[in-house]
Design an enzyme around this catalytic site. Structure first.
Site, PDB file in Angstrom:
ATOM      1  N   LEU A 114     -46.812  51.326  63.223  1.00  0.00           N
ATOM      2  CA  LEU A 114     -47.582  52.100  64.002  1.00  0.00           C
ATOM      3  C   LEU A 114     -48.097  51.115  65.282  1.00  0.00           C
ATOM      4  O   LEU A 114     -49.047  50.520  65.162  1.00  0.00           O
ATOM      5  CB  LEU A 114     -49.177  52.506  63.233  1.00  0.00           C
ATOM      6  CG  LEU A 114     -48.899  53.241  62.013  1.00  0.00           C
ATOM      7  CD1 LEU A 114     -50.277  53.731  61.319  1.00  0.00           C
ATOM      8  CD2 LEU A 114     -47.395  54.315  62.071  1.00  0.00           C
ATOM      9  N   ASP A 115     -47.342  51.530  66.228  1.00  0.00           N
ATOM     10  CA  ASP A 115     -47.674  50.681  67.506  1.00  0.00           C
ATOM     11  C   ASP A 115     -49.006  51.090  68.217  1.00  0.00           C
ATOM     12  O   ASP A 115     -49.260  52.257  68.456  1.00  0.00           O
ATOM     13  CB  ASP A 115     -46.231  51.155  68.469  1.00  0.00           C
ATOM     14  CG  ASP A 115     -46.587  50.356  69.867  1.00  0.00           C
ATOM     15  OD1 ASP A 115     -46.541  49.361  69.887  1.00  0.00           O
ATOM     16  OD2 ASP A 115     -46.655  51.218  70.784  1.00  0.00           O
ATOM     17  N   ALA A 116     -49.544  50.215  68.784  1.00  0.00           N
ATOM     18  CA  ALA A 116     -50.864  50.309  69.610  1.00  0.00           C
ATOM     19  C   ALA A 116     -51.823  51.376  68.829  1.00  0.00           C
ATOM     20  O   ALA A 116     -52.482  52.117  69.535  1.00  0.00           O
ATOM     21  CB  ALA A 116     -50.447  50.663  70.874  1.00  0.00           C
TER      22      ALA A 116
END
Length: 584
Positions: free
Chosen positions: A239-241
């Site tokens: 889960l990016d950023a």
């Protein structure tokens, strides 16, 4: 299915997330839509996840790579990557994180134009699925923002169609002074739309426009995307950023409780489709805040151990493990069902925010100065009162460890291997960036071509050139791959290196960094002892308390430990994995 426990759980998540939002859809309808989107149409579709179960063990190693980190003329890069994995990694790597492989407009993939297709320059879904057949596939869910060139944002500008209400806007007159930023660019992007001028929230860049998760249509769109990725073979989601996902004007808009609840909701949906799928949160933030993404073993299965890279590099260039040792002692053991994701190099730089509160300003300043002397670049962020602070160091790990604060020396390879020995022995799941596995040096030509500091650690290797270097016993690339691969093979055979096995920090002075691991069944012990300085050091066997009734062996050299000698001599940057059992 309104009486099913899963239904009630999903509905409760939604009631928590949207408690302060006026919705034009009922919670029951939204619950049904989410379950349908993830592929659960009846009770027969529901899997049964086990609470506090470890879906990983000591054999799990994740390699991080771009889809085109290795290339060959007239061959799709994903095909070249798959061939590289089978030729050089089949006995070491069992999971592969392919960084965003979708059509994009900037940020080397993290400004996604279309989430549903594979970038044609890399290959196709067939090529992704071919890799997923033999390796656990880790896929990025770029959930905070998308490209300003996406169809969704085009529809936002036209004020019609899917995406027209997907993006977060604010007024320039709003109080945005508290917003936490990883960049120095203006937060709001002025955009002319069919409904007039709007100011779109951009946490990272004006080509990366932030979603508005107050609109449940955005949540539904991402659950559709998750289902697609699962169908294509994804076993791990990054889960990016995600820390920036929920925004509230007047707040710092990071780590808000709604963000945590969204992660819990996604966890609930995913694990009831396939309990073995792992969620890893990428939250490049101070250590204490990062730990909160474990929740109560109901959020992320794993969290990036972001404090490890700066602390370990600082340890090896100063020859002093004081800060690393203090941090390790303060880290709570990950409870079963959760794990640390350990890495010491990635496609990004060495983040400095996770070192805040762990290294003082003087230490950080000296580290930055040393890395600049080694050819590194510095990326900056806006802090309080508009001041700029170093956000990350951009440098390959191999070049970051070419020397000490005194300057470059002859121990570069040994120091580099020592860093990986420390990481591979630690509690948690190890992640190795492909350029660390290959011993890649700084790519100044790519920096000049792109104008981006991060390009220094994103070399694109021609596979024919690389194979020549890897086959040469005198090249740094051959030496690094051979020695790191050996360590991985040893690690994968030892139960005491299970990601959740017991860990205890040893007190061996400031120039010897050590910790003890014990297998979950308590039958195997491993004492990991690392000389982190450029001089030979002696340790007393009494300091590590080896039980006299056991036979002890160094797993790295296969040498027996003679307890009667009373001490062991360590060469500069030498690692010992002293165990009472050898399972290799």
């Amino acid at each position: 299915m309104a009486w099913d426990p899963l239904y009630d759980k999903v509905k409760h998540h939604l009631e928590t997330i949207y408690a302060d939002v006026s919705l034009d859809v009922s919670y029951d309808t939204l619950t049904e839509q989410l379950l349908a989107a993830i592929g659960i149409a009846s009770s027969e579709d529901i899997a049964s996840p086990q609470s506090h179960h470890n879906y990983w063990d000591e054999e799990d190693i994740i390699m991080i790579t771009y889809g085109d980190s290795v290339i060959r003329d007239n061959e799709k890069p994903l095909v070249t990557l798959n061939n590289f994995l089978h030729q050089y990694c089949k006995n070491t790597i069992n999971n592969v994180h392919i960084l965003p492989f979708f059509p994009y407009s900037s940020d080397d993939g993290f400004s996604v134009i279309d989430y549903s297709t594979v970038n044609e320059s890399l290959g196709s879904w067939d090529d992704i699925e071919a890799i997923a057949k033999d390796y656990g596939l880790m896929t990025d869910l770029v959930i905070n923002h998308c490209s300003a060139r996406s169809v969704w944002f085009d529809n936002f500008i036209k004020s019609e169609g899917p995406g027209s209400d997907f993006f977060f806007t604010a007024d320039p007159q709003d109080d945005l002074s508290m917003v936490t930023r990883p960049r120095v660019s203006p937060l709001l992007r002025e955009t002319e739309t069919a409904e007039g001028t709007k100011y779109v929230w951009c946490t990272f860049s004006h080509d990366q426009v932030d979603f508005d998760f107050r609109n449940p249509k955005v949540l539904l769109a991402f659950v559709d995307i998750i289902k697609l990725y699962i169908d294509k073979g994804t076993k791990l989601f990054r889960l990016d950023a995600v820390a920036f996902l929920w925004k509230i004007v007047g707040s710092n808009s990071i780590n808000l409780f709604q963000t945590h609840e969204v992660v819990r909701l996604l966890r609930t949906l995913i694990e009831h489709v396939d309990p073995s799928i792992i969620i890893i949160t990428e939250t490049n933030i101070p250590n204490r805040e990062n730990l909160t993404y474990f929740g109560n073993a109901n959020e992320a299965h794993a969290i990036y151990n972001f404090s490890l890279p700066p602390l370990l590099v600082n340890t090896l260039v100063t020859g002093d493990c004081t800060y690393l040792k203090s941090w390790m002692m303060s880290m709570p053991p990950a409870q079963n069902g959760t794990a640390y994701f350990n890495f010491i190099a990635s496609h990004d730089g060495i983040g400095l925010r996770p070192a805040e509160g762990l290294l003082d300003d003087e230490e950080i300043s000296e580290l930055v100065h040393t890395m600049q002397n080694f050819g590194g670049k510095i990326s900056w962020r806006a802090s309080e009162h508009g001041k700029q602070k170093p956000y990350e160091i951009n440098i390959t790990l191999f070049d970051a460890l070419q020397g000490t604060t005194k300057g470059p020396d002859r121990f570069q390879v040994d120091r580099f291997i020592c860093a990986h020995s420390i990481m591979l022995g630690m509690e948690g799941i190890p992640g190795l960036y492909i350029h660390s596995l290959l011993g890649t040096s700084n790519d100044y030509e790519k920096v000049a071509n792109t104008g981006q500091n991060r390009s220094i650690n994103r070399r694109r290797w021609n596979i024919d050139e690389l194979e020549t270097l890897l086959d040469s016993p005198f090249s740094q690339h051959h030496k690094v791959l051979t020695r790191v691969s050996q360590l991985i093979r040893i690690r994968k055979a030892q139960p005491a290196f299970h990601p959740n096995a017991t860990q205890f920090t040893l007190q061996l002075g400031n120039e010897i960094f050590g910790y003890w691991r014990q297998s979950l069944d308590r039958k195997q012990s491993i004492f990991c002892v690392n000389n982190i300085c450029d001089e030979e050091k002696t340790i007393l066997l009494s300091d590590i308390n080896l039980i006299g009734t056991d036979n002890w062996i160094d797993l790295v050299t296969r040498d027996e430990i003679c307890l009667s000698s009373g001490f062991i001599q360590l060469k500069p940057y030498q690692t010992l994995w002293i165990s009472n059992q050898d399972f290799e």
